[in-house]
Design a protein around this motif. Sequence first.
Motif, PDB file in Angstrom:
ATOM      1  N   MET A  48       6.123   7.254  -2.477  1.00  0.00           N
ATOM      2  CA  MET A  48       6.274   5.981  -1.780  1.00  0.00           C
ATOM      3  C   MET A  48       7.462   5.262  -2.417  1.00  0.00           C
ATOM      4  O   MET A  48       7.384   4.819  -3.566  1.00  0.00           O
ATOM      5  CB  MET A  48       5.003   5.140  -1.898  1.00  0.00           C
ATOM      6  CG  MET A  48       3.808   5.743  -1.190  1.00  0.00           C
ATOM      7  SD  MET A  48       2.366   4.646  -1.238  1.00  0.00           S
ATOM      8  CE  MET A  48       2.903   3.316  -0.162  1.00  0.00           C
ATOM      9  N   SER A  49       8.541   5.186  -1.687  1.00  0.00           N
ATOM     10  CA  SER A  49       9.760   4.607  -2.253  1.00  0.00           C
ATOM     11  C   SER A  49       9.780   3.091  -2.067  1.00  0.00           C
ATOM     12  O   SER A  49       9.315   2.569  -1.048  1.00  0.00           O
ATOM     13  CB  SER A  49      10.997   5.231  -1.592  1.00  0.00           C
ATOM     14  OG  SER A  49      10.977   5.001  -0.196  1.00  0.00           O
ATOM     15  N   GLY A  50      10.310   2.404  -3.070  1.00  0.00           N
ATOM     16  CA  GLY A  50      10.539   0.970  -2.972  1.00  0.00           C
ATOM     17  C   GLY A  50       9.289   0.129  -2.855  1.00  0.00           C
ATOM     18  O   GLY A  50       9.315  -0.930  -2.229  1.00  0.00           O
ATOM     19  N   VAL A  51       8.182   0.553  -3.458  1.00  0.00           N
ATOM     20  CA  VAL A  51       6.936  -0.217  -3.333  1.00  0.00           C
ATOM     21  C   VAL A  51       6.709  -1.168  -4.504  1.00  0.00           C
ATOM     22  O   VAL A  51       5.763  -1.955  -4.492  1.00  0.00           O
ATOM     23  CB  VAL A  51       5.715   0.714  -3.182  1.00  0.00           C
ATOM     24  CG1 VAL A  51       5.754   1.432  -1.858  1.00  0.00           C
ATOM     25  CG2 VAL A  51       5.629   1.704  -4.340  1.00  0.00           C
ATOM     26  N   ILE A  52       7.571  -1.105  -5.514  1.00  0.00           N
ATOM     27  CA  ILE A  52       7.516  -2.040  -6.638  1.00  0.00           C
ATOM     28  C   ILE A  52       8.871  -2.729  -6.709  1.00  0.00           C
ATOM     29  O   ILE A  52       9.908  -2.080  -6.630  1.00  0.00           O
ATOM     30  CB  ILE A  52       7.223  -1.325  -7.966  1.00  0.00           C
ATOM     31  CG1 ILE A  52       5.920  -0.526  -7.891  1.00  0.00           C
ATOM     32  CG2 ILE A  52       7.156  -2.331  -9.119  1.00  0.00           C
ATOM     33  CD1 ILE A  52       5.703   0.394  -9.070  1.00  0.00           C
TER      34      ILE A  52
END
Length: 669
Positions: free
Chosen positions: A367-371
């Motif tokens: 899951m990219s870019g979730v933080i």
Amino acid sequence: MIKRLRQFFKIVIFIIVFITFFIGFKGNLSAQYPAILHPLDSLTTAEITTAVAVVKREKKLSEMAVFPLVSLQEPNKNEVLNFTPGKPFQRKAFLVIYERLQNQTYEGIVDLTTKTLSSWQQIPNVQPAIVSSEYELANRAFKADPRWQAAMQKRGITDFNQVQISCWSPGILSKQEVGAGNRLCRGLFYYRGERWNYYGSPIEGVLATVNLNTGKLDSFVDSGIVPFSKKNWNYDIKSLGQLLSLPKTLKILQPNGKSFRIKGHEISWQGWNFRYLMHPRNGLVLYQVSYKDGKNIRPVLYRASLSEMVVPYGDPRPNWAFRNAFDVGEYNFGSLANKMELGKEIPDNGQLLDAVFADGNGEPYLMSGVIGIYERDNGVLWKHYDYNTQRHDVRRSRELVMTMTVAIDNYDYNLNWIFCQDGTLEIQNELTGIILTQGTGAEKQSENDVYGQLIAKNIIGVNHQHFFNYRLDLDVDGQANSVMEMNVNALPIDQKNPLGNAIALQATPLTKETSAVRDLDMKHSREWMIVNTSKKNSLGAAPGYMLMPGNNSIFFPVEESNIRQKASFATHHVWVTKYKPNELYAGGDYPNQTLPGEGLPKYIVDDESLTGQDIVLWYTMGVTHIPRSEDWPVMPTHRVGFKLVPRGFFSRNPSINLPESVPMKGNRQ
């Protein structure tokens, strides 16, 4: 000569291409299989694959088996605290496995080093979180049922593909449902038509419950036709027509680069140092939060996370009374995280980080870019102006924000961990999205609509609450901590207080778990402090960190209500327990279809001592939402939070030695 030069250039080009390919391949490889530097690093794709493969090898799982949870099995706390870089450490994975056909739940622990199954046990009479494949199973069951089809046709809906279905955990169960012990979910229905914002057209009066073990409807209710809104409630630019003028560009620039440093899962900034992990159930978890005070690195927190949340709805009618969502334990809050974008959820100067999870089949995915992590301005940090000398001292405040955002059906939540230069750690939750709607024939607010508010024609927003519980394993200057309750009292007029203006602070130790179940008290400005009584600050007092509550609410369901018994953690604002590694969830390990009294009420039954112990502070904060027309069709962000503030932890203002910033040159109007 020319031929030799051509051969030479061909060799050079080949070498350049090979090096470029190797660097790119190595980069992709490291992205998928990052180096594991610390016992608390997140599971990698390879580790998830190994863990699931070991379980499948050791246990004969059916084709219907699913994996509601695959996460890091957190190592022993003392081993982590004693870890030094380069030292070998164990890696284990924790898995929850659900066999749908047998209606049985198992927990397994896989040793990732030896690739063996080190623990396996059946957990009787529990239901794990709903997995994504079950939503499709439920959708097929609803639409295949003749009763459901007839109910839609009766409302003029012949194209069943125009019906959007939301699947909820069953919430409050009937006596028959409790006795049967089946795995259930309930369906809420909306007419989508040509619109994407289908929440504006709830199909009221129809409630169906599917047995996920059999794939058939367990019960069906049609209480009668209620008109639903035909209006287009889309709110994209195309739908809205004329828009406000766009504000002039506002940019946050850091021309010299970012002030924080990221090394693996470790982050340092302005004296703070901490680790993070994206947990599929908890979401963003912080570990080993410390502050560098001069030459000393002083621990503050070992582990901090959202533990559970509950959203009870306040309409007592049968089609609504069951509705209460335990979004952490019933739906795996962390796995519902959204991908964020720079300049949108976080400012342009931020940085986005990725996470790896396992799906219901146990397959890892990125899951990219979730933080998100970024620095922001927060006004004045401290200031004083002296009229006599005209001396002007001021420092601007900078904050480090680490954030995630989650969409759970209609609602959206942002969770923010905010690090401040004065040693304060703030937790701020943001609530937005679309409120849960109820269909009505009314076009104007009626005195009879006491359980909700008319927010648009044919649409009611039902009164409800949001309660969040945070588990805070505080290690203030070490593990030997105690908890104090701080009450401010106005003293009566007497010989010592002739004008009646005396204000006194009373600090009361909370020595046992059962006596540390407490509530806010505005009359006494009540707060709580975790102190290390084995140490003294320069003034002879115990160093501590104080829980400073923000806005809050009481839990409105009455004492005898089912939801109050199921969500006991929300009935009090503060609980304190002695640290136990398996006590992680305020609402219990398996809140889906759970029995009353799980979680915190069970954790305090042994009534352990809280004096000079490794203790955990649990804080519950609530929002009571009485909807308004301004919340529709998408609600403005509402913020709620609390702070952990140093009290006697530092000998002075820890930001007093912050250098003065040089103002950027700008135009004056």
